[in-house]
Structures are given as structure tokens and as C-alpha cells.
Design a protein around this motif. Structure first.
Motif, PDB file in Angstrom:
ATOM      1  N   SER A  71       0.828  -1.207   0.000  1.00 59.16           N
ATOM      2  CA  SER A  71       0.000   0.000   0.000  1.00 59.16           C
ATOM      3  C   SER A  71       0.862   1.257   0.000  1.00 59.16           C
ATOM      4  O   SER A  71       0.579   2.219  -0.722  1.00 59.16           O
ATOM      5  CB  SER A  71      -0.919  -0.012   1.232  1.00 59.16           C
ATOM      6  N   THR A  72       1.930   1.257   0.806  1.00 59.16           N
ATOM      7  CA  THR A  72       2.832   2.413   0.851  1.00 59.16           C
ATOM      8  C   THR A  72       3.506   2.614  -0.499  1.00 59.16           C
ATOM      9  O   THR A  72       3.647   3.753  -0.974  1.00 59.16           O
ATOM     10  CB  THR A  72       3.893   2.226   1.951  1.00 59.16           C
ATOM     11  N   MET A  73       3.917   1.530  -1.133  1.00 58.69           N
ATOM     12  CA  MET A  73       4.560   1.623  -2.444  1.00 58.69           C
ATOM     13  C   MET A  73       3.619   2.270  -3.463  1.00 58.69           C
ATOM     14  O   MET A  73       4.033   3.127  -4.251  1.00 58.69           O
ATOM     15  CB  MET A  73       4.979   0.232  -2.924  1.00 58.69           C
ATOM     16  N   LEU A  74       2.336   1.879  -3.430  1.00 61.89           N
ATOM     17  CA  LEU A  74       1.369   2.454  -4.360  1.00 61.89           C
ATOM     18  C   LEU A  74       1.177   3.944  -4.107  1.00 61.89           C
ATOM     19  O   LEU A  74       1.086   4.744  -5.038  1.00 61.89           O
ATOM     20  CB  LEU A  74       0.023   1.732  -4.235  1.00 61.89           C
ATOM     21  N   LYS A  75       1.107   4.310  -2.821  1.00 58.36           N
ATOM     22  CA  LYS A  75       0.897   5.723  -2.483  1.00 58.36           C
ATOM     23  C   LYS A  75       2.070   6.584  -2.934  1.00 58.36           C
ATOM     24  O   LYS A  75       1.889   7.720  -3.384  1.00 58.36           O
ATOM     25  CB  LYS A  75       0.692   5.872  -0.974  1.00 58.36           C
ATOM     26  N   LYS A  76       3.290   6.058  -2.807  1.00 57.42           N
ATOM     27  CA  LYS A  76       4.483   6.818  -3.186  1.00 57.42           C
ATOM     28  C   LYS A  76       4.631   6.925  -4.701  1.00 57.42           C
ATOM     29  O   LYS A  76       5.254   7.857  -5.208  1.00 57.42           O
ATOM     30  CB  LYS A  76       5.737   6.144  -2.615  1.00 57.42           C
ATOM     31  N   SER A  77       4.063   5.978  -5.414  1.00 61.49           N
ATOM     32  CA  SER A  77       4.296   5.887  -6.851  1.00 61.49           C
ATOM     33  C   SER A  77       3.623   7.026  -7.606  1.00 61.49           C
ATOM     34  O   SER A  77       2.524   7.463  -7.273  1.00 61.49           O
ATOM     35  CB  SER A  77       3.766   4.554  -7.382  1.00 61.49           C
TER      36      SER A  77
ATOM     37  N   ALA B 210      12.224  15.950  -6.964  1.00 59.53           N
ATOM     38  CA  ALA B 210      11.001  16.733  -6.760  1.00 59.53           C
ATOM     39  C   ALA B 210      10.068  16.068  -5.749  1.00 59.53           C
ATOM     40  O   ALA B 210       9.339  16.750  -5.019  1.00 59.53           O
ATOM     41  CB  ALA B 210      10.280  16.930  -8.092  1.00 59.53           C
ATOM     42  N   PHE B 211      10.096  14.746  -5.695  1.00 62.80           N
ATOM     43  CA  PHE B 211       9.261  14.009  -4.732  1.00 62.80           C
ATOM     44  C   PHE B 211       9.659  14.375  -3.302  1.00 62.80           C
ATOM     45  O   PHE B 211       8.803  14.630  -2.452  1.00 62.80           O
ATOM     46  CB  PHE B 211       9.425  12.503  -4.970  1.00 62.80           C
ATOM     47  N   TYR B 212      10.952  14.435  -3.045  1.00 67.59           N
ATOM     48  CA  TYR B 212      11.426  14.745  -1.692  1.00 67.59           C
ATOM     49  C   TYR B 212      11.322  16.242  -1.392  1.00 67.59           C
ATOM     50  O   TYR B 212      11.172  16.633  -0.235  1.00 67.59           O
ATOM     51  CB  TYR B 212      12.841  14.198  -1.503  1.00 67.59           C
ATOM     52  N   ASP B 213      11.366  17.087  -2.430  1.00 63.55           N
ATOM     53  CA  ASP B 213      11.061  18.503  -2.236  1.00 63.55           C
ATOM     54  C   ASP B 213       9.618  18.675  -1.765  1.00 63.55           C
ATOM     55  O   ASP B 213       9.319  19.506  -0.902  1.00 63.55           O
ATOM     56  CB  ASP B 213      11.264  19.282  -3.547  1.00 63.55           C
TER      57      ASP B 213
ATOM     58  N   THR C 218       5.455   6.329   7.574  1.00 61.19           N
ATOM     59  CA  THR C 218       4.754   7.158   8.556  1.00 61.19           C
ATOM     60  C   THR C 218       3.858   8.178   7.867  1.00 61.19           C
ATOM     61  O   THR C 218       2.710   8.391   8.264  1.00 61.19           O
ATOM     62  CB  THR C 218       5.770   7.883   9.464  1.00 61.19           C
ATOM     63  N   ILE C 219       4.377   8.813   6.811  1.00 59.48           N
ATOM     64  CA  ILE C 219       3.575   9.789   6.066  1.00 59.48           C
ATOM     65  C   ILE C 219       2.357   9.116   5.445  1.00 59.48           C
ATOM     66  O   ILE C 219       1.241   9.650   5.482  1.00 59.48           O
ATOM     67  CB  ILE C 219       4.432  10.481   4.979  1.00 59.48           C
TER      68      ILE C 219
ATOM     69  N   PRO D 143      -1.588  10.832   4.517  1.00 62.87           N
ATOM     70  CA  PRO D 143      -1.665  10.268   3.158  1.00 62.87           C
ATOM     71  C   PRO D 143      -1.884  11.314   2.073  1.00 62.87           C
ATOM     72  O   PRO D 143      -1.564  11.078   0.908  1.00 62.87           O
ATOM     73  CB  PRO D 143      -2.851   9.291   3.248  1.00 62.87           C
ATOM     74  N   GLU D 144      -2.401  12.483   2.457  1.00 63.29           N
ATOM     75  CA  GLU D 144      -2.663  13.528   1.466  1.00 63.29           C
ATOM     76  C   GLU D 144      -1.377  14.020   0.799  1.00 63.29           C
ATOM     77  O   GLU D 144      -1.407  14.546  -0.324  1.00 63.29           O
ATOM     78  CB  GLU D 144      -3.397  14.709   2.115  1.00 63.29           C
ATOM     79  N   VAL D 145      -0.232  13.847   1.468  1.00 62.68           N
ATOM     80  CA  VAL D 145       1.050  14.282   0.908  1.00 62.68           C
ATOM     81  C   VAL D 145       1.354  13.545  -0.394  1.00 62.68           C
ATOM     82  O   VAL D 145       1.952  14.107  -1.313  1.00 62.68           O
ATOM     83  CB  VAL D 145       2.199  14.067   1.930  1.00 62.68           C
ATOM     84  N   PHE D 146       0.913  12.287  -0.481  1.00 69.00           N
ATOM     85  CA  PHE D 146       1.214  11.471  -1.657  1.00 69.00           C
ATOM     86  C   PHE D 146       0.129  11.571  -2.737  1.00 69.00           C
ATOM     87  O   PHE D 146       0.247  10.963  -3.798  1.00 69.00           O
ATOM     88  CB  PHE D 146       1.383  10.007  -1.269  1.00 69.00           C
TER      89      PHE D 146
END
Length: 761
Positions: A383-389, A616-619, A664-665, A670-673
């Protein structure tokens, strides 16, 4: 909710009397009947948005009452007759049986409703949660010649859209349990504060056994979800000793027993005359003393007088910590505290080294078609992998039919053996059976060697199990109503006549690995075997509840050794299939010996995942989470961005930090992703997969790795590709068991500019 396929679809409806249920199951420890009722109005395509927003508690209570009526009418033998073939007949007969009524203490009703429960005051509706009061009613029944009477508890649980949203946000983590001691014990819990720090408090107290038994009656094994084992029953020496003490010397129980260790993440306390009164504990878990808790409950259930039994308890409140830190703390408690029953490191370690090796295999081995499987080792990883993608749809499609969890592994692995009844038991029992087989017992049984051959055969077992599940089907077109038993039984029958038999033949699992599926004739053979197995399970079961009976070794033995199975396996078509899909001992040894050593690509894969996210993702994380990040966190994020810019390998410390931070994010913000400023930088992923495929093809064909990469270098040089010499460097590194660097991966990516590079292999 439940984490099991072991529920019985048992539709019963009597509209005139407003009676209905859709299914049932019995919990693992056997004292709780769980009923399921579906709100069919909520899945009606004609329902409007207003129909789906519920603000009145009475709406749900009317649905719950249908299942309550079913239970009470069945117990009193006052239900309208059903056809003999009706699945509801088994449950109705059980509820009118004295033995079964003696077994059940609780009826837990789950109402599944695709509605949103809302507070409708004002112009801004808000989500709302209803709590439903428990109900007790008296039951009279006969057991033998004795007429008995007891109280049965009804618990109502609503599974609505609000609940499912909470599950999604928590990434499938367990539902937090809060204990209000005034409601359960009639008064707060008196304790002495033993330690107090910024994020940690510890209390000592004594709990009457009657209160502990009531706590177990209300919450059952939810109290023990983080305990290392489930109840071992009274066949175990220590538990038998506890029962004897309760019967003969109850006042000495407190002296003989090690007591309980309880954890929580928050507490509500007050002070009175130097004593701490604990009013409630949030995220309540008995992490040591699960055997004691269950022994007391089942002792009381067996009419043992526990009024003079008391238990010491140590309560540790760990505040403001991540789930991973809490799990590590609980592991240490279990390791250093538990002496009554032997606890192995297999029981304790969710970071099991064998599972970590298996995870590395999924990152290092690709299938013959160049695809990878995803092992969801830690709950929420996928689930985390999908959110980050930046491309969720691509990832979901990539792993659509190639994903498994550690809970799934138990049934996949165990079905290929002589214990299909363990698969049917499901849950923690089959997982612990599997993990002991995988890791050894620390004495006679040694750990399994997790090498490439093991991994390929494991994937073949998963493919076989999943394909048979689909062939069996569900609903009206299914082979029958016993899929969770028929599939593992059929696989174990195949095993019994190949690997588990007396002949020199082994089933060739590598054939399934290479084809990534079942060939048509094998699929047809297994379908015919499942149809026969379905009939034999029903024929040889010694109770009406066939599903429950299929958990017993005795039924498996009768089915496996039956004349019908022997005749089936002696048929000409069966002999042909076994001849086609088996290999000799010598051939199996050759398969096992090849490519024992394999490079672990996990570290490189983790680097690639971070580089693919892009700077840009980490920015974006820095902007959104700036107020929540410490100075140390900011420095680490800056180091990650710098490494990406310079194409330098990240340290393991920075990889661990990034994984914990994004997890954790994903849980808390979750809105961050939800918004990605730029697409992923897929050059890293594509280059990595190209290198991985060259490497795996070499191993699959028993070729020299460095030679295969030399061929790629020569082709790249001929085509005028820049940095072509990097392929020799990568090949030589892999030959030595070393990984290429991120800089080398970037150089290698230039071959992807070549038109048709995907077909080079």
C-alpha cells in the motif's frame, strides 16, 4: 473483522418474520459463533446518495435484529423448515444441540453495510460512529442427562464505509482495542506506578481471575493479537498445571504463575490515597500471559471455581511511538519474560531472517517472462509503495496476479505436503506451522535453505494453489461449497502420489515456474480430482458441519487412503499425467544443485526505488512536512537529494530512514502522496530491470554471468552506444557476488535508447 476463508456461506431469509443471515464461522478458540448479515439495500444499484447516508442508529438495529431472531428461534427449535440441502440446516441443527450450546458463550454479529454513517446536523455532514450495546439472554439446554442453563452474550459490530475507510488509512493494521475498566470490572483498576519517563510508564497491579475471564469473554483473542502464540489447550504441561492449581490450590495461583504483561499506547488515570486508578487503556494487548488468560477463561467455562484466583499484572504504557517501535518493544518483552512455555525466536521475530531472505529473492529473481513477484512481508508495504508511486495504475497492473503476503505463504507452502487440514484451520495456526518448517525448531529440524530453487518452487506452489482456486470457482458455477478444503486436499493428494509417495518420482514444479501457469491437461486433471475430492470430503465427514470436520487429520486420512482416490490415480489418464509431470531423484538433484549462489539485489533495488521517485518528490515532502521534521530529518533528506543528483549510492542508514519516513507519512498524512509534482524518473527502474533480466537469463540457462554481459557490451559497442564498457564491469562485479553502483546503472541506461532494446534478450 476476520482474516480467514473459513466462513460458511449460509443464506437464510424469512421475510415475513424479518429473519435473515448470510453466513457464519466459529472463531479459532471455539467459544464464539460469528454471524454475517449483508444489508442488501446498500448494494442496490437504484439506491440514491441520500439512501447511502445513514444518521439513525435504529436503521442498523433493525438489520441486527434479523440475525438475533435467527439465533433465538434456532435455539428454541422454532424456525420454519428448510430443505435438507440448505446450507443453513447445519447451523440450525447445531444451535439446537446441547453440546454446541455448551461450546458457544458469545454470538458476534457482523452487519456489512455499504453505507456511510453520518452526523447530519448543520450544512456540513460529518462521519459518525455508533456503538451498539451488548445483550445477554438465558439459554436452557440438555447435555447428556443433565439440564443446564447459562447466559449467552450477543455482540453487534457494524462494518460500514466509515470502518472500511479507517482500515484503508491504517493500511490493514489491526483495530485498536480500548478497555474501559469501569464498564468491564465495575470500577477502575487499582495499581502502583513503578516507573515513569517521558514516553513510558509502568504499573503493577493484581487482577481477579473472574475479571480477566470476563475480559476474554468480551474480546476473545483480540486481547492477544500481539502475543506470540495462541492458546495451546490443556494438553500442554504448563497449562495443565495451571488448571490443576485452579482446582486444588486456587489461592496459591498468584505465587506459582508468572502473571501478565500488558502493553498500551495511552492511559486515563487518577490518584486516590497514593494509589493509581486506571480508568482506561488504549491499544490494550496482553503480550505475555496469553496462556494464563485463556486457561482461566476455559477453566471457568469448565465449571472450575476461580473466585479465589488472582493474577499479578505489569502494565507498560508506551506513548507516542511508531508501530514498528512498539513491535520491537513487545518482542523484547516476550524474549526476556516468557519462561512457562518454550518460545522460539520464530515465534517472536516478525523480522524473521528467513522471510527477509525470501523478500530479497523477490527483488533478485525474475520469471522466465521477465516479471517479478511482490512479497508483502511487512503489513502495508504494498500500500505504501502504491501511495508513493507516480503511476499507481502501472504498479497495480504489474503485480496484479503476482503478489503474496506472509499470511498467504502459510497455506501455499503447507498445502504441498500431508497436512491440508492445517491449511483449512487457517490463520495463525497454519502460519506458525509454516514458519517452523521454514526456520526449523532450533533442535532437530534445520532451517530451509532459501535459494533460487526453493524460491522458484515456492512460486510454482502459489501459482498451482491460485489456479485451482479459480478453477474451483465460487457461487452457483462452483464445484461445490467447500473450496477452502477441496483445494488444499486436492494438492495434498497430488503430493501424496508424487513427492510424498514411495516411488522415486517427484512432481516437476519447475515446469509450472517456466510456464508461469498450468498446462491445459494438468488443469483438466486437477479439476477432475477436485470434483472427486469434494464428494469424498462430504462422504467421509463424520458430522454435518463438513467444513469444520475437514480441519481434522482423521478426515484427511480417510479421504487420502480411500478406494476412490486409489482407483482415480490408477486410471490411464492419471498415469499419463504423473508420467509427464514428474522427474526422477537424479533429475531433481541436478535442479537443486544449479545456481545455488545468487546475488542479493535488495540494496540496489531500494536505491533504485528512491532514485525513481526523483528529487522533486522529496522537495514535496519537505514543503508539506517541514513543521513535523526535526533538524536531523532535514539533514538526511538533503543527503538523499544530493545522492540522487550526484548518482551516488545511498547508505543503508539513509535507505532505512526514507522507508520509515514514507511509511509514517502514508499512515498519518496520506494527502502528501495524493499529488505528484512530476512523473517518476523511470530510467533507473528500466535500467535496473534490464540488468536483472540479463543476470537471471544467465542463471536460468546455466551460462556464465560475465560472458553474457560481455555479449551485451559487444553488441552495444557495435551499435555505437555510449559507455558500452560498463557492461563488462557489471558482469565481473556480479560474478564476484557484488552489485553494480548507481553510477554504473546510469551508464548502462544508455542502451535503452537503442530502438528495440527490450528484445535484445
Amino acid at each position: 473483522m476476520i482474516d480467514s476463508e473459513d466462513w460458511q456461506e449460509t443464506y437464510y431469509s424469512f421475510a415475513a418474520e424479518k429473519i435473515k443471515i448470510n453466513g457464519y464461522m466459529v472463531n479459532e478458540s471455539g467459544e464464539r459463533l460469528q454471524l454475517f448479515i449483508l444489508n442488501e439495500d446498500s448494494v442496490n444499484l437504484a439506491a440514491t446518495e441520500n439512501d447511502m447516508a445513514i444518521s439513525q442508529k435504529s436503521y442498523y438495529e433493525n438489520h441486527f435484529s434479523r440475525a438475533v431472531k435467527f439465533v433465538k428461534r434456532a435455539i428454541n427449535r422454532n424456525l420454519e423448515d428448510t430443505q435438507d440441502s440448505s446450507p443453513a440446516n447445519v447451523l440450525i441443527n447445531q444451535l439446537s444441540s446441547g453440546d454446541i450450546l455448551n461450546q458457544f458463550d458469545v454470538v458476534e454479529i457482523f452487519l456489512v453495510s455499504a453505507t456511510a454513517t453520518m452526523e447530519m446536523r448543520g450544512n456540513d455532514p460529518k462521519p459518525k460512529k455508533f456503538d451498539f450495546e451488548n445483550e445477554e439472554f438465558s439459554v436452557s439446554y440438555a447435555q447428556g442427562r443433565e439440564q443446564l442453563k447459562k447466559k449467552m452474550l450477543i455482540i453487534r459490530r457494524l462494518i460500514d464505509l466509515n470502518f472500511l475507510l479507517d482500515v484503508m488509512i491504517s493500511q490493514g493494521n489491526r483495530e485498536i482495542l480500548t478497555i474501559e475498566f469501569g464498564n468491564v470490572f465495575g470500577a477502575p483498576l487499582s495499581a502502583i506506578k513503578a516507573a515513569s519517563e517521558a514516553n513510558f510508564e509502568s504499573y503493577l497491579c493484581v487482577i481477579p481471575a473472574t475479571n480477566l475471564a470476563e475480559l476474554y469473554r468480551l474480546h476473545s483473542t483480540r486481547l492477544l493479537e500481539k502475543n506470540v502464540r495462541s492458546f495451546l489447550d490443556y494438553k500442554n504441561d504448563a497449562n495443565r498445571g495451571m488448571l490443576a492449581t485452579m482446582k486444588k490450590d486456587p489461592s496459591k495461583f498468584i505465587a506459582f504463575n508468572n502473571g501478565l504483561t500488558i502493553t498500551a499506547t495511552a492511559s486515563d488515570t487518577s490518584q486516590q490515597s497514593g494509589i493509581t486508578l486506571i480508568h482506561s487503556l488504549t491499544d490494550f494487548q496482553i503480550v505475555n500471559g496469553g496462556q494464563t488468560t485463556a486457561s482461566i477463561y476455559f477453566g471457568k467455562k469448565a465449571n472450575v471455581d476461580i473466585s479465589k484466583v488472582f493474577i499479578t499484572a505489569k502494565i507498560n504504557v508506551v506513548k507516542e511511538v511508531a508501530e514498528q517501535e512498539l513491535n520491537a518493544f513487545i518482542k523484547e518483552i516476550s524474549l526476556y519474560s516468557n519462561t512457562q512455555n518454550k518460545v522460539t525466536t520464530v515465534d517472536l521475530d516478525s523480522q524473521n531472517p528467513q522471510l527477509i531472505k525470501l523478500k530479497a529473492m523477490t527483488m533478485s529473481v525474475v520469471t522466465p517472462s521477465g516479471k517479478k513477484w511482490f512479497f508483502d512481508r511487512a503489513r502495508g508495504e504494498y500500500s505504501t509503495m502504491l501511495k508513493k508511486s507516480g503511476n499507481r495504475n502501472r504498479l497495480e497492473k504489474e503485480f496484479e496476479d503476482r503478489r503474496f503476503s506472509k499470511e498467504d505463504l502459510g497455506k501455499y507452502y503447507t498445502a504441498w505436503g500431508a497436512q491440508p487440514y492445517m491449511v483449512k484451520k487457517g490463520g495463525i495456526k497454519v502460519f506458525k506451522f509454516f514458519i517452523t518448517a521454514l526456520c526449523g525448531d532450533g533442535e532437530k529440524r534445520k532451517p530451509v535453505d532459501i535459494d533460487r530453487t526453493f524460491y522458484e518452487e515456492l512460486i510454482a506452489k502459489i501459482i498451482l494453489f491460485d489456479r485451482l482456486n479459480k478453477i474451483h470457482g465460487i457461487g452457483k458455477r462452483a464445484i461445490g461449497q467447500l473450496r477452502s478444503a477441496v483445494v488444499p486436499y486436492a494438492i495434498s493428494i497430488l503430493y501424496a502420489h508424487t513427492d510424498g509417495g514411495k516411488s522415486d518420482l517427484y512432481f516437476d514444479l519447475s515446469r509450472i515456474w517456466k510456464s508461469e501457469g498450468l498446462e491445459e491437461d494438468l488443469a483438466d486433471f486437477m479439476e477432475e480430482l477436485m470434483r472427486l475430492t469434494n464428494e469424498l470430503i462430504k462422504k467421509y465427514a463424520d458430522s454435518d458441519d463438513v467444513g469444520e470436520n475437514s480441519k481434522k487429520k482423521e478426515l484427511w486420512d480417510r479421504v487420502c487412503s480411500s478406494t476412490e482416490i486409489q482407483m482415480f490415480m490408477s486410471k490411464k489418464t492419471s498415469i499419463h499425467i504423473l508420467g509427464k509431470y514428474t522427474i526422477s531423484t537424479e533429475e531433481r538433484k541436478k535442479l537443486s544443485k544449479r545456481n545455488k549462489k545468487i546475488v542479493d539485489f535488495k540494496y540496489l533495488s531500494d536505491n533504485v526505488s528512491i532514485f525513481t521517485n526523483g528529487i522533486a518528490f522529496y522537495d514535496r515532502i519537505l514543503v508539506a512536512m517541514n513543521d513535523n521534521l526535526s533538524t536531523v530529518d532535514l539533514v538526511k533528506l538533503s543527503a538523499i537529494k544530493s545522492a540522487i543528483a550526484k548518482r551516488e549510492d545511498l547508505s543503508q542508514k539513509h535507505i532505512n530512514f526514507e522507508q520509515e519516513l514514507t511509511r509514517t507519512i502514508g499512515n498519518e498524512h496520506p494527502e502528501v502522496f495524493e499529488y505528484r509534482p512530476v512523473e517518476e524518473d523511470l530510467i533507473w527502474k528500466n535500467s535496473f530491470e534490464f540488468i536483472l533480466k540479463v543476470y537471471n537469463n544467465a542463471l536460468e540457462n546455466n551460462a556464465e554471468v560475465s560472458v553474457e554481459f560481455k555479449k551485451i557490451e559487444e553488441m552495444a559497442k557495435h551499435k555505437g552506444i555510449k559507455y558500452y564498457s560498463v557492461f563488462v564491469q557489471i558482469g565481473e562485479a556480479l560474478n564476484k557476488g557484488q552489485l553494480p553502483t548507481m553510477q554504473q546503472l546510469w551508464y548502462a541506461s544508455h542502451i535503452l535508447e537503442l530502438k528495440g532494446s527490450a528484445h535484445i534478450l
